[in-house]
Design a protein around this motif. Structure first.
Motif, PDB file in Angstrom:
ATOM      1  N   THR A 151       0.850  -1.196   0.000  1.00 42.68           N
ATOM      2  CA  THR A 151       0.000   0.000   0.000  1.00 42.68           C
ATOM      3  C   THR A 151       0.879   1.237   0.000  1.00 42.68           C
ATOM      4  N   ARG A 152       0.573   2.201  -0.874  1.00 44.47           N
ATOM      5  CA  ARG A 152       1.299   3.478  -0.910  1.00 44.47           C
ATOM      6  C   ARG A 152       0.572   4.507  -0.049  1.00 44.47           C
ATOM      7  N   ILE A 153       1.300   5.123   0.860  1.00 45.25           N
ATOM      8  CA  ILE A 153       0.735   6.167   1.720  1.00 45.25           C
ATOM      9  C   ILE A 153       1.546   7.443   1.530  1.00 45.25           C
ATOM     10  N   TYR A 154       0.864   8.548   1.217  1.00 45.26           N
ATOM     11  CA  TYR A 154       1.533   9.834   1.038  1.00 45.26           C
ATOM     12  C   TYR A 154       1.385  10.638   2.334  1.00 45.26           C
ATOM     13  N   THR A 155       2.478  11.194   2.804  1.00 49.53           N
ATOM     14  CA  THR A 155       2.466  11.957   4.051  1.00 49.53           C
ATOM     15  C   THR A 155       2.317  13.456   3.764  1.00 49.53           C
TER      16      THR A 155
ATOM     17  N   GLY B 178      -0.207  22.599   6.810  1.00 50.32           N
ATOM     18  CA  GLY B 178      -0.058  23.797   6.005  1.00 50.32           C
ATOM     19  C   GLY B 178       0.711  23.607   4.723  1.00 50.32           C
ATOM     20  N   SER B 179       1.100  22.362   4.383  1.00 53.28           N
ATOM     21  CA  SER B 179       1.870  22.088   3.171  1.00 53.28           C
ATOM     22  C   SER B 179       1.145  21.047   2.325  1.00 53.28           C
ATOM     23  N   PRO B 180       1.397  21.035   1.032  1.00 55.77           N
ATOM     24  CA  PRO B 180       0.780  20.003   0.186  1.00 55.77           C
ATOM     25  C   PRO B 180       1.406  18.637   0.463  1.00 55.77           C
ATOM     26  N   PRO B 181       0.716  17.561   0.147  1.00 57.25           N
ATOM     27  CA  PRO B 181       1.278  16.227   0.399  1.00 57.25           C
ATOM     28  C   PRO B 181       2.460  15.917  -0.505  1.00 57.25           C
ATOM     29  N   ASP B 182       3.353  15.074  -0.001  1.00 56.46           N
ATOM     30  CA  ASP B 182       4.510  14.631  -0.769  1.00 56.46           C
ATOM     31  C   ASP B 182       4.079  13.441  -1.642  1.00 56.46           C
ATOM     32  N   LEU B 183       3.859  13.710  -2.936  1.00 53.33           N
ATOM     33  CA  LEU B 183       3.393  12.683  -3.859  1.00 53.33           C
ATOM     34  C   LEU B 183       4.532  12.030  -4.636  1.00 53.33           C
ATOM     35  N   VAL B 184       5.769  12.342  -4.272  1.00 57.60           N
ATOM     36  CA  VAL B 184       6.930  11.810  -4.985  1.00 57.60           C
ATOM     37  C   VAL B 184       7.445  10.534  -4.328  1.00 57.60           C
TER      38      VAL B 184
ATOM     39  N   LEU C 276      -5.028  12.798  10.528  1.00 57.50           N
ATOM     40  CA  LEU C 276      -6.011  13.283   9.560  1.00 57.50           C
ATOM     41  C   LEU C 276      -5.791  12.516   8.257  1.00 57.50           C
ATOM     42  N   VAL C 277      -6.845  11.894   7.749  1.00 59.32           N
ATOM     43  CA  VAL C 277      -6.720  10.997   6.590  1.00 59.32           C
ATOM     44  C   VAL C 277      -7.608  11.480   5.460  1.00 59.32           C
ATOM     45  N   TRP C 278      -7.018  11.578   4.265  1.00 59.90           N
ATOM     46  CA  TRP C 278      -7.755  11.844   3.026  1.00 59.90           C
ATOM     47  C   TRP C 278      -7.590  10.615   2.131  1.00 59.90           C
TER      48      TRP C 278
ATOM     49  N   ASP D 245      -3.694   6.760   0.062  1.00 57.52           N
ATOM     50  CA  ASP D 245      -4.253   7.671   1.069  1.00 57.52           C
ATOM     51  C   ASP D 245      -3.224   8.738   1.432  1.00 57.52           C
ATOM     52  N   VAL D 246      -3.711   9.892   1.834  1.00 53.26           N
ATOM     53  CA  VAL D 246      -2.853  10.979   2.317  1.00 53.26           C
ATOM     54  C   VAL D 246      -3.073  11.105   3.820  1.00 53.26           C
ATOM     55  N   VAL D 247      -1.980  11.138   4.593  1.00 59.21           N
ATOM     56  CA  VAL D 247      -2.078  11.123   6.058  1.00 59.21           C
ATOM     57  C   VAL D 247      -1.237  12.251   6.646  1.00 59.21           C
TER      58      VAL D 247
END
Length: 421
Positions: free
Chosen positions: A305-309, A313-319, A352-354, A375-377
């Motif tokens: 499973t890939r989880i983006y942190t 106040g900052s955008p998620p790290d999608l890299v 907080l989870v998106w 998911d973004v956490v």
């Protein structure tokens, strides 16, 4: 009489015994004896260590997951490793080209999957034939097994059945889940075995408690409580009592489909847990940096499973995602914190989870919340006041002060050493 002779004698007796309700008790006892003798034989052949690898087979565990390639000689394992990874494994038209374990790394969806090319095994590998015990020891340490088969030979030689039997003999269960059975030994109190089940047990015969008692007696367990929450067989009960079974997801790849007819390909593709392909022709198997069906199936069977942190106040790290494994530590928020830092787990307040696992965006979750792919956490730590209310706060503050004082002392000594020099 040696262990091998005892095993053959029991197998012959089991073959002679007719299977019915009257012989269920006797067959259960024989299966327990057979499992115990096989465990003793495996420990004896591996030098008593239960899985020590020989020279050329000790490979450090690396990456987010490990996959072992198992198959008969000359089925295309080395060519497959070269197609999946950037590692070049020697491939030739003769058998036993690979003599040691050759590792490679598959980069897929931001994860690093360690792929091990193992020498071909032959029938009787479970009892040490060829380099069978070394190959099987590495297979026990893998997160998943990829069995490579020759599509042109499978119809006559039944390599799939032989490999399944060899792995089952040494306690590796393919595509099975551990039975929901609990065995609790009693140190005090009265003796005897107490068996309880929440569902009927038709596979244990008309007297399941008698069968369970006799199997446990073979392992010298005379006082315990056994609770079964699902239907089990005698073999599954023996696995639970033995306690040394490995449950591995397994994918079967039928290679060289360009050598068989379309009807045979269709038949092989319908086999459970199977895909068909050809390394030479590139069917369902592309290059190391390309997506294909085989890589998708490997990802699925590993349960990655890939989880983006995300920081506040900052955008998620999608890299660079954090890769969680259902097989290793699970995919919960607690596993994510543990994967990143033990201090994050210690200071955890909420998350907080998106994403797909959240009922709304964002959802405030605890440590037990299970995450889905992509998911973004955002982890929110406890405030200073909340940490001060912790009963271990004084010890924690003291340990930080000691570490700081130790660093200052080391820096002072280094400065004095430089001045003297």
């Amino acid at each position: 009489m040696g262990v091998m002779e005892k095993i053959k004698e029991i197998e012959a007796e089991m073959a002679r015994t007719q299977k019915n309700k009257a012989t269920n008790y006797h067959l259960g006892t024989l299966k327990a004896k057979l499992a115990k003798l096989r465990s003793e034989l495996f420990l004896e052949q591996s030098g008593g260590g239960g899985g020590g690898s020989g020279e050329g087979f000790s490979v450090a565990r690396n990456g987010d997951a490990r996959v072992a390639l198992i198959g008969f000689p000359s089925v295309g394992k080395s060519s497959l490793l070269s197609s999946l990874t950037t590692t070049e494994s020697e491939a030739a038209g003769y058998e036993f080209t690979t003599l040691t374990c050759i590792p490679g790394v598959l980069n897929y969806k931001g994860s690093k999957i360690q792929v091990l090319d193992l020498p071909g095994i032959i029938e009787g590998a479970a009892h040490g034939a060829g380099r069978g015990k070394e190959v099987i020891a590495v297979a026990r340490s893998a997160d998943a097994i990829l069995i490579v088969l020759d599509a042109g030979k499978e119809g006559l030689q039944k390599h799939r059945e032989i490999l399944e039997r060899e792995l089952e003999t040494v306690g590796i269960r393919l595509n099975e889940k551990p039975p929901d059975v609990t065995v609790s030994k009693r140190k005090t109190g009265g003796g005897g075995v107490r068996f309880a089940s929440t569902v009927p047990q038709p596979h244990l015969g008309p007297e399941p408690e008698k069968v369970v008692t006799q199997i446990l007696r073979e392992y010298k367990i005379t006082a315990c409580d056994v609770l079964a929450r699902e239907e089990i067989t005698v073999d599954q009960l023996v696995d639970v009592v033995s306690g040394n079974r490995e449950y591995k997801p397994c994918l079967y790849l039928y290679n060289k489909i360009d050598t068989v007819t379309i009807e045979e390909i269709d038949q092989l593709a319908r086999m459970p847990h199977s895909i068909v392909g050809s390394v030479a022709e590139g069917f369902n198997i592309a290059g190391p940096m390309e997506d294909d069906l085989l890589k998708q199936k490997i990802w699925e069977y590993l349960g990655l499973t890939r989880i983006y942190t995300k920081r506040k106040g900052s955008p998620p790290d999608l890299v660079e995602p954090v890769i969680l494994s259902q097989i290793r530590k699970g995919t919960s928020v607690k596993s994510l914190c543990d994967n990143i830092s033990s201090e994050m787990l210690r200071d955890f307040n909420y998350a907080l989870v998106w994403g797909k696992s959240a009922k709304h965006a964002p959802q405030r979750c605890g440590l037990t919340h299970n995450l889905d792919d992509e998911d973004v956490v955002q982890i929110v730590p406890r405030t200073v006041k909340q940490q001060q209310n912790d009963r271990n706060y004084t010890n924690l503050a003291q340990s930080f002060a000691d570490k700081h004082a130790k660093k200052r002392l080391e820096a002072k000594k280094q400065k004095q050493a430089r001045l003297r020099g």
